[in-house]
Design an enzyme around this catalytic site. Structure first.
Site, mmCIF file in Angstrom:
data_model
loop_
_atom_site.group_PDB
_atom_site.id
_atom_site.type_symbol
_atom_site.label_atom_id
_atom_site.label_comp_id
_atom_site.label_asym_id
_atom_site.label_seq_id
_atom_site.Cartn_x
_atom_site.Cartn_y
_atom_site.Cartn_z
ATOM 1 N N HIS A 116 0.768 -1.127 -0.057
ATOM 2 C CA HIS A 116 -0.125 -0.068 0.005
ATOM 3 C C HIS A 116 1.021 1.333 0.112
ATOM 4 O O HIS A 116 1.314 1.850 0.891
ATOM 5 C CB HIS A 116 -0.855 -0.027 1.267
ATOM 6 C CG HIS A 116 -1.835 -1.191 1.255
ATOM 7 N ND1 HIS A 116 -1.321 -2.553 1.633
ATOM 8 C CD2 HIS A 116 -2.948 -1.287 1.056
ATOM 9 C CE1 HIS A 116 -2.336 -3.352 1.758
ATOM 10 N NE2 HIS A 116 -3.335 -2.745 1.356
ATOM 11 N N HIS A 137 -4.303 3.242 -3.378
ATOM 12 C CA HIS A 137 -4.246 2.971 -1.950
ATOM 13 C C HIS A 137 -3.496 1.630 -1.774
ATOM 14 O O HIS A 137 -2.581 1.402 -0.881
ATOM 15 C CB HIS A 137 -5.814 2.538 -1.627
ATOM 16 C CG HIS A 137 -5.825 1.413 -0.723
ATOM 17 N ND1 HIS A 137 -5.955 1.916 0.706
ATOM 18 C CD2 HIS A 137 -6.200 0.251 -0.579
ATOM 19 C CE1 HIS A 137 -6.122 0.974 1.520
ATOM 20 N NE2 HIS A 137 -6.111 -0.218 0.810
HETATM 21 C C1 LIG Z 1 -11.458 -4.356 10.010
HETATM 22 C C2 LIG Z 1 -10.921 -4.444 8.708
HETATM 23 N N1 LIG Z 1 -11.838 -4.537 7.587
HETATM 24 C C3 LIG Z 1 -11.424 -4.340 6.191
HETATM 25 C C4 LIG Z 1 -10.015 -4.217 6.023
HETATM 26 C C5 LIG Z 1 -9.315 -4.074 4.525
HETATM 27 N N2 LIG Z 1 -8.986 -2.926 4.325
HETATM 28 C C6 LIG Z 1 -7.751 -2.329 4.414
HETATM 29 S S1 LIG Z 1 -7.322 -1.007 4.176
HETATM 30 C C7 LIG Z 1 -9.278 -0.615 3.921
HETATM 31 C C8 LIG Z 1 -9.887 0.694 3.752
HETATM 32 C C9 LIG Z 1 -8.759 1.696 3.371
HETATM 33 O O1 LIG Z 1 -9.257 3.111 3.462
HETATM 34 P P1 LIG Z 1 -8.518 4.136 4.568
HETATM 35 O O2 LIG Z 1 -8.494 3.318 5.824
HETATM 36 O O3 LIG Z 1 -8.933 5.269 4.247
HETATM 37 O O4 LIG Z 1 -6.983 3.861 4.108
HETATM 38 P P2 LIG Z 1 -6.130 4.599 2.963
HETATM 39 O O5 LIG Z 1 -7.141 4.427 1.620
HETATM 40 O O6 LIG Z 1 -6.222 5.920 3.138
HETATM 41 O O7 LIG Z 1 -4.894 3.987 2.738
HETATM 42 C C10 LIG Z 1 -9.794 -1.855 4.084
HETATM 43 C C11 LIG Z 1 -11.190 -1.940 3.769
HETATM 44 C C12 LIG Z 1 -8.852 -4.207 7.075
HETATM 45 N N3 LIG Z 1 -7.746 -4.044 6.940
HETATM 46 N N4 LIG Z 1 -9.529 -4.286 8.428
#
Ligand SMILES: Cc1ncc(C[n+]2csc(CCOP(=O)(O)OP(=O)(O)O)c2C)c(N)n1
Length: 662
Positions: A28, A259
């Site tokens: 990421h 991402h």
């Molecule tokens: C409990 C949980 N659900 C789903 C995920 C899978 N997952 C990894 S990152 C993410 C969301 C990414 O959005 P954000 O938190 O805003 O991170 P960014 O895109 O800014 O890196 C998800 C759904 C996870 N790691 N943990």
């Protein structure tokens, strides 16, 4: 910054993150690229740490709650000079055996305070760390304990429900040394978060008792000023830092494409050219690295000052502090429990195991100042508050009982943070059925190896009238299936004391104590120093002659096994009873011991007021199981045991049937 400007330092993080992900072909890059400015300001100007001694007790804690952005943390550890984080480790990102796993693992990588990845866990764990800091400072003084807990959290962290439980506790407890930097980039995997969320996080945190503000997360002065304000706050602080995910990437910046995948050769080249970064992979300009290394050793002076302050404490206080931080148990604990067991043998207690647990706790507390109990609003039912225990609050930080509120998940996550911080042995309580509400943090406890104890009462249909919503049937099996989770279901007051002893001495993994609401007779007439529960199971009642039937049971059903044994013996059927306080511990015994405990009786019957799952390993696929095959029902406990056929009569009948067909 002197020789090298801020952006040169931040770009070193971006370069390593991009290159690491590119080489691994997975990971990421977006978060490290977007949050590099925040991290640079924090690590170069505020974070109190010494790269040479990542475990120094009074260091500030930094928790990367958005664990998917792990390259941010690995880049910081390398740049600041953590001895284990070499450039080769960065190049081995996400490879087997590296110190740079996909998500940060506290047990793999020095400098990683807690495992993160399941969103929301990091921020909730950090609340426990900040709580432990406050409590330990109240006990040992600011000379010994005076540090901050910083969190970098993402949209996903703040959307997860557990974050609400966590921030509500932190606000209520006024954990003013907790500072959350929110990487407010408005992007998650599916796209802009506006497709799924419209929460005003600043308002949300303010209404929860936090100081909260919004800043430009790419403006180093604004970041520094906000952290300085947060450090002075009487409340925990949220700094919502507006950032661009994948900062600098020509086509992907600000989009979900940044991402979670490698940028690809072209985008990577374009980003580096745009940011003025060398195209050479994994290269950090010498002057930039030097500045980062200076930041890594900046805290050495603070560490030495702390050591000098610690040297002024009395030897006794210093030794106690060190013992507590090492999670070493006091010698008085074993003595206290020995005396407690002796008293139980002299004066048997026919009480519920939750009550036996209370009796054990009363014995433990004077011997173990780090014992830190708490309950998710079921204190009177869980029986884990000693009479002498004072409730913790912002005003009574020396209190050693925590009212977590109705927040099982937040409680379990905070307990991880408390343990990881060091200085306390946390136990938290609710009903066994509600481990479902705490499971994600319990799983992480097992993965990380935190020595926490879950006091889980009302452990079967034996709780009675509250009915099937409250009666666990699958929970023992589910918890036993978690690697490194120890589940104990003691059958009487002596076993309870033995299981508490094993739980408190286990500092490399969590323990569940499953306890009854209903009264049970004290069955044990001996308490040998070789704690029989330590083998998971042991012969409680021997057969008269060569056993034809072995009865295996845990907790409240051991009483049933003993009654059935009497009846069978009366009928001339030699029967033994094996108490199984921990099924998985029994199965983990060396083969010889396990065989000896399980025995060779032709008929094997297991009795547990729960589903059969797991018991076949003891009784075989053809063994009889007397237990549950459905959810429970609402009725008094005795009626339920009769209704579901978990009775001595049912056991006797099963044994007789088996013997007649042999
Ligand atoms: C409990 C949980 N659900 C789903 C995920 C899978 N997952 C990894 S990152 C993410 C969301 C990414 O959005 P954000 O938190 O805003 O991170 P960014 O895109 O800014 O890196 C998800 C759904 C996870 N790691 N943990």
């Amino acid at each position: 910054m002197t020789r090298v400007d801020h952006s040169g330092m931040a770009n070193a993080i971006r370069a390593l993150a991009m290159d690491g992900v590119e080489k691994a072909k997975s990971g990421h890059p977006g978060l490290p690229m977007g949050a590099a400015d925040i991290a640079t300001v924090l690590f170069t100007q505020f974070l109190k740490f010494d790269a040479d001694d990542p475990r120094w007790p009074d260091r500030d804690r930094f928790v990367l709650s958005a664990g998917h952005g792990s390259m941010l943390l690995y880049a910081l550890l390398y740049l600041t000079g953590n001895p284990e984080m070499t450039l080769d480790q960065i190049k081995n990102f996400r490879q087997l055996g590296s110190k740079t796993p996909g998500h940060p693992e506290n047990y793999e990588t020095s400098g990683v305070e807690t495992t993160t990845g399941p969103l929301g866990q990091g921020i909730a764990t950090a609340v426990g760390m900040a709580l432990a800091e406050k409590m330990l400072a109240a006990e040992f003084g600011k000379k010994a304990v005076d540090h901050h807990t910083y969190v970098l959290a993402s949209d996903g962290d703040l959307m997860e429900g557990v974050s609400q439980e966590a921030i509500a506790m932190a606000g209520h407890w006024k954990l003013n040394k907790l500072i959350v930097l929110f990487d407010d980039n408005g992007i998650s995997i599916d796209g802009p978060i506006s497709i799924a969320d419209s929460v005003d996080q600043v308002k949300r945190f303010k209404s929860t008792g936090w100081q909260a503000e919004r800043i430009d997360g790419h403006d180093p002065q604004a970041i520094a000023a906000a952290i300085a304000r947060a450090q002075k706050s009487g409340k925990p602080s949220l700094i919502a830092c507006k950032t661009t995910i994948g900062f600098g990437a020509p086509t992907r910046a600000g989009t979900a494409k940044a991402h979670g995948e490698a940028l690809g050769a072209e985008e990577l080249k374009g980003t580096k050219e745009k940011l003025g970064i060398s195209l050479e992979p994994f290269s950090v300009p010498a002057d930039v690295l030097e500045c980062w290394r200076e930041a890594g050793s900046r805290g050495a002076a603070a560490r030495k000052q702390w050591e000098a302050r610690m040297a002024t404490l009395s030897n006794r206080k210093r030794a106690e502090f060190d013992r507590r931080l090492r999670h070493e148990r006091p010698a008085a604990l074993a003595k206290a429990l020995k005396a407690h067991k002796k008293a139980l043998l002299e004066s048997p207690q026919n009480v519920a195991t939750r009550k036996s647990s209370e009796l054990a706790i009363e014995a433990i507390i004077p011997a173990m100042p780090e014992f830190l109990a708490g309950s998710a609003d079921l204190t009177g039912s869980n029986n884990n508050k000693a009479k002498s225990a004072v409730a913790f609050s912002a005003k009574t930080p020396k209190g050693r009982f925590i009212h977590y509120g109705i927040r099982e998940h937040g409680m379990a996550a905070a307990m991880n943070g408390i343990f990881l911080h060091g200085g306390f042995a946390p136990n938290g309580a609710t009903f066994l059925v509600f481990t479902d509400y705490a499971r994600p943090a319990m799983r992480l406890a097992a993965l990380m190896g935190t020595g926490v104890v879950y006091v889980m009462t009302h452990d079967s249909i034996g709780l009675g009238e509250d009915g099937p919503t409250h009666q666990p049937v699958e929970h023992l099996a589910a918890l036993r299936a978690v690697p490194n989770m120890r589940v104990f279901r003691p059958c009487d007051a002596i076993e309870v004391a033995e299981c508490w002893e094993l739980a408190l001495n286990r500092t490399d993994g969590p323990t569940v104590l499953a306890l009854t609401r209903q009264s049970l007779p004290q069955l044990r007439v001996m308490a040998p120093s070789d704690n029989p529960c330590s083998h998971g199971a042991y012969e409680l009642v021997a057969a008269q002659g060569k056993a034809r039937v072995s009865l295996f049971a845990s907790g409240s059903e051991v009483e049933i096994a003993v009654a059935a044994q009497k009846e069978l013996a009366g009928r001339g059927i030699a029967t033994r009873v094996v108490s199984v306080p921990s099924l998985e511990l029994l199965l983990a015994q060396p083969a010889e011991r396990r065989k000896a405990i399980i025995g060779a009786a032709p008929v094997k019957i297991a009795i547990e007021a729960a589903v059969r799952f797991g018991w076949d390993a003891v009784i075989g696929p053809d063994g009889d199981f007397v237990g549950m095959t459905s959810f429970g029902a609402s009725a008094p406990a005795k009626a339920l045991y009769r209704h579901f056929g978990i009775t001595p009569e049912a056991v006797v009948e099963a044994a007789s049937k088996r013997l007649s067909s042999k």
